[in-house]
Write an enzyme that holds these catalytic residues in place. Sequence first.
Site, mmCIF file in Angstrom:
data_model
loop_
_atom_site.group_PDB
_atom_site.id
_atom_site.type_symbol
_atom_site.label_atom_id
_atom_site.label_comp_id
_atom_site.label_asym_id
_atom_site.label_seq_id
_atom_site.Cartn_x
_atom_site.Cartn_y
_atom_site.Cartn_z
ATOM 1 N N ASP A 106 -7.055 42.907 -2.172
ATOM 2 C CA ASP A 106 -6.713 42.697 -3.596
ATOM 3 C C ASP A 106 -7.764 42.974 -4.766
ATOM 4 O OD1 ASP A 106 -4.091 42.497 -4.167
ATOM 5 O OD2 ASP A 106 -3.804 40.379 -3.802
ATOM 6 N N GLN A 136 -0.676 35.577 -1.617
ATOM 7 C CA GLN A 136 0.156 36.152 -2.665
ATOM 8 C C GLN A 136 -0.055 35.070 -3.688
ATOM 9 O OE1 GLN A 136 2.170 38.672 -2.380
ATOM 10 N NE2 GLN A 136 2.621 38.105 -4.570
ATOM 11 N N LYS A 192 5.375 44.376 1.690
ATOM 12 C CA LYS A 192 3.889 44.772 2.014
ATOM 13 C C LYS A 192 4.068 44.991 3.370
ATOM 14 C CE LYS A 192 1.953 42.738 -2.099
ATOM 15 N NZ LYS A 192 1.332 41.499 -2.816
#
Length: 288
Positions: free
Chosen positions: A122, A99, A55
Amino acid sequence: MSEARILDGKALAASVRVKLAGQVVELKAKHGISPGIAVLLVGEDPASQVYVRAKGKAAAEVGFHAVERRLPATAREREVLQVVDDFNNDPKIHGFLVQLPLPKQVDPQRVIDAIDPSKDADGFHVVNAGLGAQGRGGVAPATPRGVLELIKLARSDLGGLEAVVIGRSISVGRPTAQLLIGENCTVTIAHSRTRKLADVARRADILVAAVGRAEMVRGDWIKPGAIVIDVGITRGADNKLVGDVAFDEAKQIAGAITPVPGGVGPMTIACLLQNTFALCKNLHGIVG
Ligand code: NAP
């Protein structure tokens, strides 16, 4: 019957990134703003480290200001929440994520709830999930967005098609189903308690597998000509990545299919960057 078309997520993601890089240059030139993305990694989970690195690399390549913060696996929940608060209040960060999975002493729900929905890259925050469920926009999670882009590579108008999504997680299964409803599909969500799953799957013009069980979906579960999207990632004994779909069998029956690796994975990262870019423009009140 000819073999399925392979839906190349790597190539599609590369084209998304090229377009985004151009938009980033334009944003900087017109408004003097660089989109900023941050990722918090807690602990040393090897798969998470790989994802976070990928990422960060992709973000830097498209010209984002990219920040990575790390905490040890022993971190307390309040330390994680402090970093979330820092990102919420950092004007250079327009989108961020924590994460998952988190170490057991940290409640992921409390952490996600603490993210400012306007910086929720997200799209897991309940405000964004709620907006998505009502078809009112919000930030759609990156993987489902990638899934939809890949389906559209095979067919642009999905209206009236039967879609079956196997998996009902808040990060993949449910939001994927919501996006497909938005495309006027007739959607079935299957899960571990679904009866006669193979029969359910065989109804699908679009079959999305998001389970995490290697090669669970066999060739004879697939309707001839169906679009098959394999979200699952499992690491085999030889350390190779394996999807939820028995690819060699399925490609003989499906009309189009994503590979693992090189399908949904790269698109997830590309869509995460797109989400952050959109959040950056929203936060600065830039329309268009
Ligand atoms: P998850 O939260 O564990 O959800 C898995 C879902 O599969 C659950 O809804 C579960 O049903 C269902 N399931 C489990 N066993 C089943 C069975 N035998 N038959 C039918 N359904 C079954 O996982 P997730 O986060 O959604 O991720 C799913 C997979 O996608 C994982 O392999 C993950 O690594 C991968 N993934 C890939 C990407 C990418 O970028 N490529 C991104 C995210 C996730 P219940 O709800 O009944 O338990």
